[in-house]
Enzyme design. Structure first.
Site, PDB file in Angstrom:
ATOM      1  N   CYS A 100      44.751  27.679  34.170  1.00  0.00           N
ATOM      2  CA  CYS A 100      44.960  28.828  33.291  1.00  0.00           C
ATOM      3  C   CYS A 100      46.385  28.711  32.745  1.00  0.00           C
ATOM      4  O   CYS A 100      47.355  28.760  33.498  1.00  0.00           O
ATOM      5  CB  CYS A 100      44.764  30.117  34.077  1.00  0.00           C
ATOM      6  SG  CYS A 100      45.158  31.587  33.111  1.00  0.00           S
ATOM      7  N   CYS A 111      49.664  45.639  25.988  1.00  0.00           N
ATOM      8  CA  CYS A 111      48.510  46.278  26.638  1.00  0.00           C
ATOM      9  C   CYS A 111      48.997  46.985  27.898  1.00  0.00           C
ATOM     10  O   CYS A 111      49.805  46.449  28.654  1.00  0.00           O
ATOM     11  CB  CYS A 111      47.445  45.240  26.991  1.00  0.00           C
ATOM     12  SG  CYS A 111      46.896  44.303  25.570  1.00  0.00           S
ATOM     13  N   SER A 190      41.279  33.120  25.207  1.00  0.00           N
ATOM     14  CA  SER A 190      41.065  34.570  25.259  1.00  0.00           C
ATOM     15  C   SER A 190      42.032  35.251  24.296  1.00  0.00           C
ATOM     16  O   SER A 190      43.221  34.926  24.269  1.00  0.00           O
ATOM     17  CB  SER A 190      41.312  35.065  26.688  1.00  0.00           C
ATOM     18  OG  SER A 190      41.246  36.472  26.734  1.00  0.00           O
ATOM     19  N   LEU A 214      37.725  43.163  25.016  1.00  0.00           N
ATOM     20  CA  LEU A 214      37.240  44.393  24.384  1.00  0.00           C
ATOM     21  C   LEU A 214      37.753  45.613  25.161  1.00  0.00           C
ATOM     22  O   LEU A 214      38.446  46.443  24.623  1.00  0.00           O
ATOM     23  CB  LEU A 214      35.708  44.372  24.380  1.00  0.00           C
ATOM     24  CG  LEU A 214      34.984  44.849  23.146  1.00  0.00           C
ATOM     25  CD1 LEU A 214      35.519  44.216  21.886  1.00  0.00           C
ATOM     26  CD2 LEU A 214      33.497  44.537  23.294  1.00  0.00           C
ATOM     27  N   ASN A 289      43.098  44.047  38.271  1.00  0.00           N
ATOM     28  CA  ASN A 289      44.062  43.745  39.326  1.00  0.00           C
ATOM     29  C   ASN A 289      45.218  44.723  39.184  1.00  0.00           C
ATOM     30  O   ASN A 289      45.728  44.918  38.077  1.00  0.00           O
ATOM     31  CB  ASN A 289      44.540  42.294  39.189  1.00  0.00           C
ATOM     32  CG  ASN A 289      43.405  41.322  39.415  1.00  0.00           C
ATOM     33  OD1 ASN A 289      42.777  41.329  40.463  1.00  0.00           O
ATOM     34  ND2 ASN A 289      43.102  40.518  38.403  1.00  0.00           N
TER      35      ASN A 289
HETATM   36  N1  SAH Z   1      46.409  37.699  25.579  1.00  0.00           N
HETATM   37  C1  SAH Z   1      45.086  37.278  25.803  1.00  0.00           C
HETATM   38  C2  SAH Z   1      44.944  36.291  26.918  1.00  0.00           C
HETATM   39  C3  SAH Z   1      45.741  36.536  28.161  1.00  0.00           C
HETATM   40  S1  SAH Z   1      45.200  37.847  29.189  1.00  0.00           S
HETATM   41  C4  SAH Z   1      44.181  38.477  26.003  1.00  0.00           C
HETATM   42  O1  SAH Z   1      44.694  39.568  26.194  1.00  0.00           O
HETATM   43  O2  SAH Z   1      42.977  38.308  25.925  1.00  0.00           O
HETATM   44  C5  SAH Z   1      43.642  37.249  29.854  1.00  0.00           C
HETATM   45  C6  SAH Z   1      42.695  38.362  30.276  1.00  0.00           C
HETATM   46  O3  SAH Z   1      43.231  39.093  31.397  1.00  0.00           O
HETATM   47  C7  SAH Z   1      42.465  39.378  29.165  1.00  0.00           C
HETATM   48  O4  SAH Z   1      41.102  39.714  29.060  1.00  0.00           O
HETATM   49  C8  SAH Z   1      43.257  40.567  29.653  1.00  0.00           C
HETATM   50  O5  SAH Z   1      42.823  41.771  29.099  1.00  0.00           O
HETATM   51  C9  SAH Z   1      43.033  40.474  31.144  1.00  0.00           C
HETATM   52  N2  SAH Z   1      43.957  41.300  31.933  1.00  0.00           N
HETATM   53  C10 SAH Z   1      45.163  41.771  31.579  1.00  0.00           C
HETATM   54  N3  SAH Z   1      45.692  42.551  32.554  1.00  0.00           N
HETATM   55  C11 SAH Z   1      44.785  42.550  33.557  1.00  0.00           C
HETATM   56  C12 SAH Z   1      44.752  43.146  34.854  1.00  0.00           C
HETATM   57  N4  SAH Z   1      45.742  43.904  35.298  1.00  0.00           N
HETATM   58  N5  SAH Z   1      43.660  42.929  35.634  1.00  0.00           N
HETATM   59  C13 SAH Z   1      42.647  42.148  35.200  1.00  0.00           C
HETATM   60  N6  SAH Z   1      42.632  41.541  33.996  1.00  0.00           N
HETATM   61  C14 SAH Z   1      43.678  41.745  33.168  1.00  0.00           C
HETATM   62 FE1  SF4 Z   2      49.421  40.195  26.016  1.00  0.00          FE
HETATM   63 FE2  SF4 Z   2      46.887  39.650  26.800  1.00  0.00          FE
HETATM   64 FE3  SF4 Z   2      48.622  40.953  28.451  1.00  0.00          FE
HETATM   65 FE4  SF4 Z   2      47.648  42.173  26.292  1.00  0.00          FE
HETATM   66  S1  SF4 Z   2      46.457  41.452  28.085  1.00  0.00           S
HETATM   67  S2  SF4 Z   2      49.806  42.206  26.959  1.00  0.00           S
HETATM   68  S3  SF4 Z   2      47.564  40.502  24.812  1.00  0.00           S
HETATM   69  S4  SF4 Z   2      48.800  38.861  27.691  1.00  0.00           S
END
Ligand code: SAH
Ligand code: SF4
Length: 340
Positions: A100, A111, A190, A214, A289
């Site tokens: 990864c 986010c 992703s 999503l 998580n």
């Molecule tokens: N920026 C991209 C890819 C990196 S994050 C994206 O957001 O898709 C990869 C995945 O992990 C994404 O689906 C994201 O929403 C998810 N993710 C982020 N924070 C998380 C958390 N605390 N627990 C589980 N999945 C999480």
């Molecule tokens: Fe960036 Fe993906 Fe984390 Fe959102 S979930 S803050 S796009 S790494």
């Protein structure tokens, strides 16, 4: 990275008056055997080995630290010459290892459930830097007796489509027989859902899997979790995804993070099923998580939510969560938390 850029390599070939088969030998050492020092390249003439070792390095970055868990997950801290560092994670499955990778130093998307978000954005990783990150993963797997590295997911720190050109070059390098020789079908990207870049990626016609985060079935809720929604509403995002499927013939994966009492009710499942009705897609449910400092908690309804979607004809899988013990699971990566 040495021997990666064809122009640079051509220059070395000219400078040392190397025969083409020498070029092939060096590439095989670097990308087949993961040699990290020219002195190991025993089928090169001794003088050439010494000269190359004195003047060049195989990689400019290095693994500054690593940690391993009992479930076999490894977190690597890769540090670049300017001091910037990112984390990569290796996950061992029955017959293979999956890497990864991070695509940016930090992330600008903010986010609310992600540990990377609050750190903000520092810079993009260039295409050779991304290739080095992948190379270090291969090197580590080979040297530490892990299963062969066969899959790559761009799901670490950063938003891959905000660094699209470098990411596309990485995919081309990763799948090239001259370099990492990894099938494009074994690569997944992703994205938070950057619409113009999804259209652009569709035109590249790669055979990779595109996963779209999503996490909510309507704009109001999604906006609370993912501020990018204000710029790119769901219906427009789904149009871009439909175009992607038509252009590439590849089924889209929608990632849906289940958060307790926020997006995991029967009503949300119904709304999500309606939104995706007739769409050739897979929904991948992710267990949240915990990230310190956030109020979100993991849902207890994963199995029920899965059934509720399946009853409405949606294909659903649940993602296994690995590496939580060392903060290496989805959403837990932070720039440089591993101490060098
Ligand atoms: N920026 C991209 C890819 C990196 S994050 C994206 O957001 O898709 C990869 C995945 O992990 C994404 O689906 C994201 O929403 C998810 N993710 C982020 N924070 C998380 C958390 N605390 N627990 C589980 N999945 C999480
Ligand atoms: Fe960036 Fe993906 Fe984390 Fe959102 S979930 S803050 S796009 S790494």
């Amino acid at each position: 990275m040495f021997a990666l850029d064809t122009d640079d390599f051509a220059h070395i070939v000219r400078e040392y008056d190397l025969a083409p088969f020498r070029l092939k030998q060096i590439r095989e050492w670097i990308f087949g055997k993961y040699a990290d020092d020219f002195r190991q390249m025993t089928n090169l003439p001794g003088a050439l080995r010494t000269e190359l070792a004195a003047r060049y390095q195989v990689t400019e970055s290095r693994i500054a630290a690593h940690r391993k868990t009992r479930d076999g997950t490894v977190k690597l801290l890769v540090r670049y010459p300017d001091g910037a560092a990112v984390e990569a994670v290796l996950m061992e499955y029955r017959n293979w290892t999956s890497a990864c990778l991070s695509t940016q130093v930090g992330c600008a998307m903010g986010c609310t459930f992600c540990a990377t978000g609050p750190l903000g954005f520092v810079r993009n990783l260039s295409w050779p830097e991304l290739a080095e990150e992948l190379w270090h993963c291969h090197w580590f797997a080979a040297r530490h007796g892990l299963k062969p590295l066969r899959n790559m997911v761009l799901m670490g720190i950063g938003e891959p489509l905000a660094n699209l050109d470098n990411v596309v070059k990485l995919v081309e390098t990763a799948s090239s027989p001259e370099f990492f020789n990894m099938g494009q079908r074994r690569i997944a990207i992703s994205t938070v859902g950057l619409i113009p870049e999804i259209y652009k990626l569709a035109r590249c016609k790669l055979a990779i899997t595109l996963a779209v985060s999503l996490h909510a079935p309507n704009d109001a809720l999604r906006n609370k979790l993912m501020p990018v929604t204000a710029r790119y509403p769901l219906q427009d995002l789904l149009d871009a995804c439909r175009n992607y499927t038509v252009m590439t013939g590849r089924r889209i994966t929608f990632e849906y993070l289940l958060i307790d009492g926020v997006n995991d009710s029967s009503e949300h499942a119904r709304e999500l099923a309606d939104l995706l009705k007739g769409f050739n897609c897979l929904v991948n449910l992710i267990q949240l998580n915990r990230v310190p400092g956030t109020a979100w908690r993991p849902s207890t309804r994963t199995d029920v939510f899965k059934k509720e979607l399946e009853q409405r004809g949606i294909n659903v899988t649940v993602r296994r969560s690995l590496g939580a013990e060392i903060d290496a699971a989805c959403g837990q990566l932070r720039r440089g938390t591993l101490q060098a």
